[in-house]
Design a protein around this motif. Structure first.
Motif, mmCIF file in Angstrom:
data_model
loop_
_atom_site.group_PDB
_atom_site.id
_atom_site.type_symbol
_atom_site.label_atom_id
_atom_site.label_comp_id
_atom_site.label_asym_id
_atom_site.label_seq_id
_atom_site.Cartn_x
_atom_site.Cartn_y
_atom_site.Cartn_z
ATOM 1 N N UNK A 7 -5.809 0.417 3.268
ATOM 2 C CA UNK A 7 -5.179 0.686 1.293
ATOM 3 C C UNK A 7 -5.918 -0.706 0.931
ATOM 4 N N UNK A 8 -5.594 -2.166 1.209
ATOM 5 C CA UNK A 8 -6.107 -3.373 0.152
ATOM 6 C C UNK A 8 -7.461 -3.837 0.323
ATOM 7 N N UNK A 9 -8.117 -3.004 1.216
ATOM 8 C CA UNK A 9 -9.586 -3.259 1.341
ATOM 9 C C UNK A 9 -10.349 -1.825 1.010
ATOM 10 N N UNK A 10 -9.812 -1.007 0.867
ATOM 11 C CA UNK A 10 -9.709 0.710 0.036
ATOM 12 C C UNK A 10 -9.655 -0.087 -1.574
ATOM 13 N N UNK A 11 -9.217 -0.824 -1.784
ATOM 14 C CA UNK A 11 -8.905 -1.337 -3.446
ATOM 15 C C UNK A 11 -9.683 -2.261 -4.122
ATOM 16 N N UNK A 12 -10.211 -3.169 -2.902
ATOM 17 C CA UNK A 12 -10.883 -3.941 -3.063
ATOM 18 C C UNK A 12 -12.378 -3.562 -2.628
ATOM 19 N N UNK A 13 -12.274 -2.492 -1.725
ATOM 20 C CA UNK A 13 -14.468 -1.353 -1.457
ATOM 21 C C UNK A 13 -14.571 -0.711 -3.019
ATOM 22 N N UNK A 14 -12.985 -0.268 -3.880
ATOM 23 C CA UNK A 14 -13.255 0.850 -4.604
ATOM 24 C C UNK A 14 -13.153 0.246 -6.542
ATOM 25 N N UNK A 15 -12.654 -1.383 -6.857
ATOM 26 C CA UNK A 15 -12.401 -1.663 -7.911
ATOM 27 C C UNK A 15 -10.778 -1.201 -8.142
ATOM 28 N N UNK A 16 -10.332 -0.749 -7.051
ATOM 29 C CA UNK A 16 -8.972 0.615 -7.691
ATOM 30 C C UNK A 16 -7.681 -0.594 -7.181
ATOM 31 N N UNK A 17 -6.477 -0.647 -8.402
ATOM 32 C CA UNK A 17 -5.813 -1.065 -7.297
ATOM 33 C C UNK A 17 -4.805 -0.434 -5.623
ATOM 34 N N UNK A 18 -4.153 -0.990 -4.811
ATOM 35 C CA UNK A 18 -3.322 0.208 -3.835
ATOM 36 C C UNK A 18 -2.444 0.849 -5.027
ATOM 37 N N UNK A 19 -1.776 0.689 -5.894
ATOM 38 C CA UNK A 19 -0.508 1.378 -6.891
ATOM 39 C C UNK A 19 -1.082 2.057 -7.221
ATOM 40 N N UNK A 20 -2.965 2.099 -7.453
ATOM 41 C CA UNK A 20 -3.396 3.162 -8.397
ATOM 42 C C UNK A 20 -4.045 4.593 -6.867
ATOM 43 N N UNK A 21 -4.409 3.942 -6.107
ATOM 44 C CA UNK A 21 -4.694 5.058 -4.459
ATOM 45 C C UNK A 21 -3.767 5.675 -4.609
ATOM 46 N N UNK A 22 -2.756 5.230 -4.758
ATOM 47 C CA UNK A 22 -1.265 5.617 -3.892
ATOM 48 C C UNK A 22 -0.675 6.702 -4.940
ATOM 49 N N UNK A 23 -1.284 6.703 -6.260
ATOM 50 C CA UNK A 23 -0.717 7.216 -7.454
ATOM 51 C C UNK A 23 -1.621 8.420 -7.477
ATOM 52 N N UNK A 24 -3.011 8.410 -7.050
ATOM 53 C CA UNK A 24 -4.365 9.224 -7.201
ATOM 54 C C UNK A 24 -3.724 10.686 -5.463
#
Length: 136
Positions: free
Chosen positions: A3-20
């Protein structure tokens, strides 16, 4: 990718990714043996789509509809265009409202002497409800 790598790659926060994930805009991620979320290139592509739609001001509900249309290869482009045009109209209404607020505040600020005296048309406008567009 975690998730940290995905957040960095997309410009989204890990919290936002979990929310989505929680609201089903993103399928629940697979888990590694140690329990960490793992995201595929497909997930990253979907997250980038979501981010671009959100950056354009689409609501979460509209993003869900756009995602459904994006996945549906049988849908008509007219449906996508209609959603975009509805969003454009909403943006135009918001722009007009913001411009009216700016104009009202500019008018109040222009009438304020901005000196050491206590009387202030800005505060009087707020007190009497004459400051804001659409006020009674």
């Amino acid at each position: 990718m975690n998730i940290g790598q995905a957040a960095k790659h997309t410009g989204l926060s890990a919290k936002m990714i979990r929310y989505y994930e929680a609201i089903d805009l993103l399928p629940h991620a697979g888990r590694s043996e140690s329990g960490y979320r793992q995201y595929s290139s497909s997930d990253l592509h979907r997250l980038a789509f979501i981010k671009r739609a959100r950056d354009l001001g689409f609501s979460l509900e509209e993003v869900g509809r756009l995602l459904a249309m994006w996945q549906d290869k049988q849908r008509a482009s007219a449906d996508v265009k209609a959603l975009a045009e509805q969003h454009i109209a909403a943006l135009e209404r918001k722009i007009a409202e913001m411009a009216a607020l700016r104009d009202t505040l500019a008018e109040l600020a222009a009438t304020c002497q901005g000196n050491d005296r206590p009387d202030c048309p800005i505060l009087q406008g707020l007190e009497h409800g004459t400051c804001c567009a659409g006020s009674p």
